[in-house]
Design a protein around this motif. Structure first.
Motif, PDB file in Angstrom:
ATOM      1  N   ARG A  93       0.818  -1.223   0.000  1.00  5.46           N
ATOM      2  CA  ARG A  93       0.000   0.000   0.000  1.00  5.46           C
ATOM      3  C   ARG A  93       0.850   1.270   0.000  1.00  5.46           C
ATOM      4  N   GLU A  94       1.916   1.230   0.737  1.00  2.79           N
ATOM      5  CA  GLU A  94       2.812   2.381   0.808  1.00  2.79           C
ATOM      6  C   GLU A  94       3.401   2.678  -0.579  1.00  2.79           C
ATOM      7  N   ALA A 132       0.945   4.219  -2.926  1.00  3.65           N
ATOM      8  CA  ALA A 132       0.801   5.660  -2.687  1.00  3.65           C
ATOM      9  C   ALA A 132       1.957   6.421  -3.339  1.00  3.65           C
ATOM     10  N   MET A 133       3.169   5.904  -3.181  1.00  5.73           N
ATOM     11  CA  MET A 133       4.337   6.575  -3.765  1.00  5.73           C
ATOM     12  C   MET A 133       4.252   6.583  -5.293  1.00  5.73           C
TER      13      MET A 133
END
Ligand SMILES: Nc1ncnc2c1ncn2[C@@H]1O[C@H](COP(=O)(O)OP(=O)(O)O)[C@@H](O)[C@H]1O
Ligand SMILES: [Mg+2]
Lengths: 296, 226
Positions: free
Chosen positions: B71-72, B75-76
């Motif tokens: 998920r991180e 986002a990036m």
């Protein structure tokens, strides 16, 4: 982190509107329980320091008619008896004016009191740390001097301490229940805010917002609401305690000297404010992060 | 930049939208995504901005296999893309300025930079007088320009636009296309879904044409006067 500009129109949340009231009400109850515990604790401590080594002997009036001795004679006899008991530092009769003053709240200061048959009091000071069998002493004294009753405060101080302990436990249980109920409420409010703003949250996520960014917005929101509610509850509880002590104070000066039992412990009453804020913060964060992972 | 390998897509138990979709987009390219309504233009863009995942096969984006992203990382990845949604998806309670500023703020940009940068871009798309307007008070075309400004404010590596000129008149449509061209010249890879034949004819970029649950690469439209 807490006072940032919000990307979510959270102020219009219907679910959030009642959060401060619920938290406020629960905190009010918890704070009252806490106030009870602090009060009981303070009283026990004060009375213990006043009375711990204090033993009094009452010489009952009225025995004059039965026996030949006067009350004054028997006081003297009791003092003589007590003076030689090991562990007793001193035994002094209390002047009768002092006894009258003690009874003033009940009898008033008129001359009626002087005519009443009153017990004479002897204050005994024990040598600190001395092990005196007070039950045995009481027995022997009653035999030696008719109408002499030894009053030992230790047993009822013990009862009082147990009562205070009970109130303390009650306060802790109440706090735990209130914290638990707050967590449930905040989970509910957080979820409903998430559902309410699902579209906005999705957009935030699509333009690169991390989960923690989204959580931070909702955290700030529930932190504000819970802190507000807790402050409300604590303020109400303080007002209640003050009002209660004013009433008691008028009725029985000297028995519940709230102002005198003021101590750092009263600061404990403020504890629910940061506690509610932190609980709200952590609960909302955990709820939002979990829900976001589930939504994806 | 983008590499699809035998990607299949269906919604739930619905019909297949794509089957064995294989194509790639080189960095710095500019493509029109064309096809009849319901062909899957929006769906292909959704795959690209990671709103949906393939039912089968996989693809890579900006050098990463999307199946491997947490998920991180998603986002990036999205911070390196700009997306113009077909329905704009502006936040109703935020001004034009705050809407356009959102991708910068979400990425933690400094507030002084955000304001001047955003105001400048809004002026560029002809909304200088509407910086503080809420979306609801703007016309469809104006909202669309806010949406476009929001998509390009970060100078993304990949710009995806879903019918970005659908609600604006031709004059403004052309002006927006120049904006996309400008970004493309600065290195942004651009994919624009459209069924505006006029634009496709005028701005001669290669086309990805959706046909038979796949895409066919069509070279730039020939000049009408060639
Ligand atoms: N969320 C969805 N759920 C189910 N079916 C969908 C969904 N989105 C699109 N579709 C279907 O997928 C097909 C392609 O739609 P879309 O990608 O929007 O096409 P286009 O943008 O080219 O008009 C259509 O048949 C549409 O009904
Ligand atoms: Mg579409």
């Amino acid at each position: 982190m807490l006072f940032r500009r919000s990307d979510l129109p959270l102020d219009r949340d219907p679910a959030g509107g009642f959060l401060p009231w619920i938290v406020g009400l629960m905190v009010y109850l918890a704070a009252l329980a806490l106030a009870g515990a602090v009060l009981a604790d303070g009283l026990v401590e004060r009375w213990r320091s006043d009375l711990a080594d204090a033993v009094t002997v009452q010489i009952m009036p009225g025995a004059d008619e039965q026996g030949a001795q006067t009350q004054a004679d028997r006081v003297e006899e009791a003092v003589r008896f007590l003076a030689v008991v090991p562990g007793v530092a001193s035994a002094k009769p209390l002047p009768q004016e002092d006894v009258l003053r003690l009874l003033e709240p009940w009898l008033g200061s008129g001359s009626i009191a002087e005519d009443l048959p009153l017990p004479a009091l002897i204050a005994i000071e024990l040598i600190p740390g001395a092990q005196v069998d007070l039950a045995d002493l009481k027995h022997r004294l009653a035999e030696a001097v008719p109408g002499a009753v030894l009053e030992d405060h230790k047993p009822w101080l013990g009862d009082l301490a147990r009562l205070a302990r009970g109130i303390e436990i009650l306060a802790i249980v109440t706090m735990a229940l209130v914290a638990f109920a707050s967590v449930l409420t905040i989970v509910f409010v957080s979820r409903s805010a998430l559902a309410q703003h699902q579209e906005v949250i999705q957009v935030l996520s699509l333009i690169g917002a991390r989960d923690s960014y989204i959580a931070a917005q909702l955290q700030a929101y529930s932190f504000r609401l819970a802190t507000l509610g807790a402050a409300l509850g604590v303020a109400l509880a303080l007002a209640t305690v003050l009002a209660g002590s004013a009433l008691l104070g008028r009725a029985e000066t000297g028995l519940l000297p709230l102002a005198q039992s003021f101590s750092w412990r009263w600061l404990l009453l403020l504890l629910p404010v940061p506690a509610a804020g932190l609980i709200a913060l952590a609960t909302t964060r955990a709820t939002v992060l979990r829900q976001l992972r589930r939504m994806a | 930049m983008v590499r699809f390998q035998r990607v299949g897509l269906r919604y739930g138990n619905g019909p297949e939208i794509f089957r064995d979709l294989t194509f790639s987009l080189p960095p710095g390219s500019f493509h029109f995504l064309v096809g009849p309504s319901g062909a899957g233009k929006s769906s292909l863009l959704k795959l690209l901005y990671l709103a949906i995942r393939p039912s089968s096969g996989t693809f890579s984006l900006l050098g990463r296999d999307v199946a491997s992203l947490d998920r991180e990382e998603v986002a990036m990845m999205r911070r390196r893309m700009g997306v113009v949604f077909q329905d704009f998806r502006l936040l109703d309670h935020l001004s034009a300025l705050d809407n356009v500023a959102l991708p910068l703020r979400v990425a933690g940009a400094k507030e002084e930079q955000v304001r001047s940068h955003v105001a400048e871009l809004l002026a560029w798309v002809g909304l200088a007088d509407h910086i503080h307007s809420l979306p609801a008070t703007l016309s469809g075309g104006q909202q669309q320009r806010v949406a476009i400004a929001r998509a390009v404010i970060t100078r993304p590596n990949l710009l995806l636009a879903d019918e970005p000129t659908g609600n604006v008149d031709d004059m403004i449509g052309v002006r927006l296309m120049y904006l996309f061209d400008e970004l493309n010249k600065l290195g942004t890879t651009v994919v624009i879904a459209t069924h505006n034949e006029g634009l496709v004819q005028r701005f001669r970029h290669p086309q990805l044409r959706i046909e038979n649950r796949g895409v066919r690469l069509v070279p730039p439209a020939a000049r009408a006067t060639a």
